[in-house]
Design a protein around this motif. Structure first.
Motif, mmCIF file in Angstrom:
data_model
loop_
_atom_site.group_PDB
_atom_site.id
_atom_site.type_symbol
_atom_site.label_atom_id
_atom_site.label_comp_id
_atom_site.label_asym_id
_atom_site.label_seq_id
_atom_site.Cartn_x
_atom_site.Cartn_y
_atom_site.Cartn_z
ATOM 1 N N ILE A 1 -2.599 6.159 5.490
ATOM 2 C CA ILE A 1 -3.397 5.010 5.870
ATOM 3 C C ILE A 1 -2.541 3.981 6.614
ATOM 4 O O ILE A 1 -2.991 3.357 7.577
ATOM 5 C CB ILE A 1 -4.053 4.363 4.641
ATOM 6 N N TYR B 1 -3.539 15.808 7.936
ATOM 7 C CA TYR B 1 -3.683 15.330 6.556
ATOM 8 C C TYR B 1 -4.717 16.162 5.807
ATOM 9 O O TYR B 1 -4.518 16.531 4.641
ATOM 10 C CB TYR B 1 -4.087 13.862 6.592
ATOM 11 N N ASN C 1 0.834 -1.203 0.000
ATOM 12 C CA ASN C 1 0.000 0.000 0.000
ATOM 13 C C ASN C 1 0.872 1.257 0.000
ATOM 14 O O ASN C 1 1.670 1.465 0.916
ATOM 15 C CB ASN C 1 -0.891 -0.016 1.247
ATOM 16 N N GLU D 1 -6.519 0.950 -0.828
ATOM 17 C CA GLU D 1 -5.720 1.876 -0.026
ATOM 18 C C GLU D 1 -6.332 2.131 1.350
ATOM 19 O O GLU D 1 -5.615 2.301 2.332
ATOM 20 C CB GLU D 1 -5.552 3.207 -0.765
ATOM 21 N N SER E 1 -9.377 10.963 -2.557
ATOM 22 C CA SER E 1 -8.928 9.882 -3.439
ATOM 23 C C SER E 1 -9.590 9.977 -4.803
ATOM 24 O O SER E 1 -8.949 9.737 -5.838
ATOM 25 C CB SER E 1 -9.237 8.521 -2.791
ATOM 26 N N ASN F 1 -0.078 4.423 0.360
ATOM 27 C CA ASN F 1 -0.614 5.548 1.105
ATOM 28 C C ASN F 1 -0.050 5.545 2.523
ATOM 29 O O ASN F 1 -0.469 4.780 3.384
ATOM 30 C CB ASN F 1 -2.146 5.459 1.144
ATOM 31 N N GLU G 1 -11.863 11.756 3.073
ATOM 32 C CA GLU G 1 -10.763 10.894 2.616
ATOM 33 C C GLU G 1 -11.090 10.275 1.255
ATOM 34 O O GLU G 1 -10.237 10.244 0.354
ATOM 35 C CB GLU G 1 -10.505 9.790 3.648
ATOM 36 N N SER H 1 -8.001 12.484 -6.828
ATOM 37 C CA SER H 1 -6.721 11.985 -7.355
ATOM 38 C C SER H 1 -6.935 11.029 -8.521
ATOM 39 O O SER H 1 -5.984 10.418 -9.004
ATOM 40 C CB SER H 1 -5.944 11.276 -6.242
ATOM 41 N N ASN I 1 -4.165 18.790 2.603
ATOM 42 C CA ASN I 1 -4.919 18.660 1.352
ATOM 43 C C ASN I 1 -6.077 19.649 1.264
ATOM 44 O O ASN I 1 -6.998 19.453 0.473
ATOM 45 C CB ASN I 1 -5.464 17.230 1.222
#
Length: 304
Positions: free
Chosen positions: A163, A214, A158, A269, A256, A160, A252, A259, A218
């Motif tokens: 995470i 986090y 993974n 993830e 993603s 990430n 979250e 992205s 972002n």
């Protein structure tokens, strides 16, 4: 300490947990999100656990002696069940499905306490024998759950990092629950038992702080999604959807999606089922006033 059985380490953890809860309450007093309430409930449970387990038993307690152990063990069981509930609810970490809901877990723990601790105590009048009979089977169950939990969230490939950090800290919390029965059967060594259990709260607190950082990191990616209230007031636009209602888990997933990750990749993830991702995405689209993923990306993947 203070003429009671409480150890200075337990009292120290009691103070630290109280400070964390008070700070959380102060900074979130205007925010009514259920996730913040869950964290406050968790903190209050830890404070209660430290207080009851630290100060009890005492000689001048009203009622029979065993009542004090019913209180301390009851609070400990409630705390362990709530930690598992918190991990399930906040992070979608579902380890067991078949006949393993939180309600069933609570019934199992409570029933085991009555059958394996209270009944042997009243039959033998021996606290040590009752404690041994209760903790050994519970320890086995707890460690089996810990192994399953580790296998569920373990994925070295993974990429990430956020995470991965969260899952490692979640492992600390579950390991604390698994070690609690062992610490109990060893004896009344508060500095060991309460250190192990409070590590679970500190780990979850670290998860929440890391998640907050986090989101700040972002923030620019979510700026359009959050549709500031000031802008809403200035434009006098009546909206049925309030973007600030996105849960932390939905944020979250939204990050993603922004992205351009597929639902399958997001599920990998975040260590959740693809159907869970789809459910979160559906809620996100509804709250942000779009019909589907394509419209969501078109509206919010603008030049920042």
């Amino acid at each position: 300490m203070f003429g009671t059985s409480i150890h200075w380490t337990t009292f120290f953890y009691l103070l630290i947990d109280t400070v964390i809860v008070l700070l959380t309450f102060y900074f979130s007093r205007r925010n009514t999100r259920s996730s913040l309430r869950r964290f406050l409930y968790l903190g209050i449970l830890f404070i209660t656990y430290n207080a009851t387990g630290g100060f009890l038993p005492i000689d001048n307690f009203p009622g029979p002696f065993i009542l004090q152990y019913i209180i301390t063990y009851g609070v400990a069981i409630a705390l362990c069940v709530y930690i598992v509930y918190y991990l399930y609810k906040e992070y979608d970490i579902v380890v067991l499905k078949f006949n393993s809901s939180i309600k069933n877990l609570a019934f199992l723990a409570s029933g085991s306490y009555v059958v394996l601790f209270l009944m042997p105590y009243f039959l033998t009048d021996s606290l040590d024998a009752a404690r041994f009979l209760f903790t050994i089977p519970i320890s086995i169950i707890a460690f089996v759950f810990l192994i399953i939990f580790y296998r569920r969230i373990s994925n070295p490939s993974n990429p990430n990092a956020f995470i991965l950090r969260r899952n490692k800290l979640s492992m600390v919390s579950v390991a604390s629950i698994a070690l609690l029965p062992i610490c109990t059967v060893i004896g009344d060594y508060q500095w060991i038992t309460f250190t192990v259990m409070n590590l679970a709260f500190f780990a979850i607190t670290a998860i929440e702080v890391d998640r907050y950082l986090y989101f700040i990191e972002n923030n620019t990616r979510m700026y359009e999604v959050f549709a500031l209230k000031k802008k809403q007031r200035e434009e006098s636009v009546e909206r049925k959807i309030i973007y600030e209602d996105l849960t932390r888990r939905e944020i979250e997933v939204a990050l993603s999606i922004l992205s351009n990750l597929s639902y399958k990749k997001i599920a990998e993830e975040l260590f959740i089922a693809e159907s869970t991702v789809s459910k979160h995405a559906s809620n996100i689209f509804k709250k942000t006033g779009v019909k589907n993923r394509r419209e969501f990306l078109k509206r919010f993947r603008k030049k920042r």
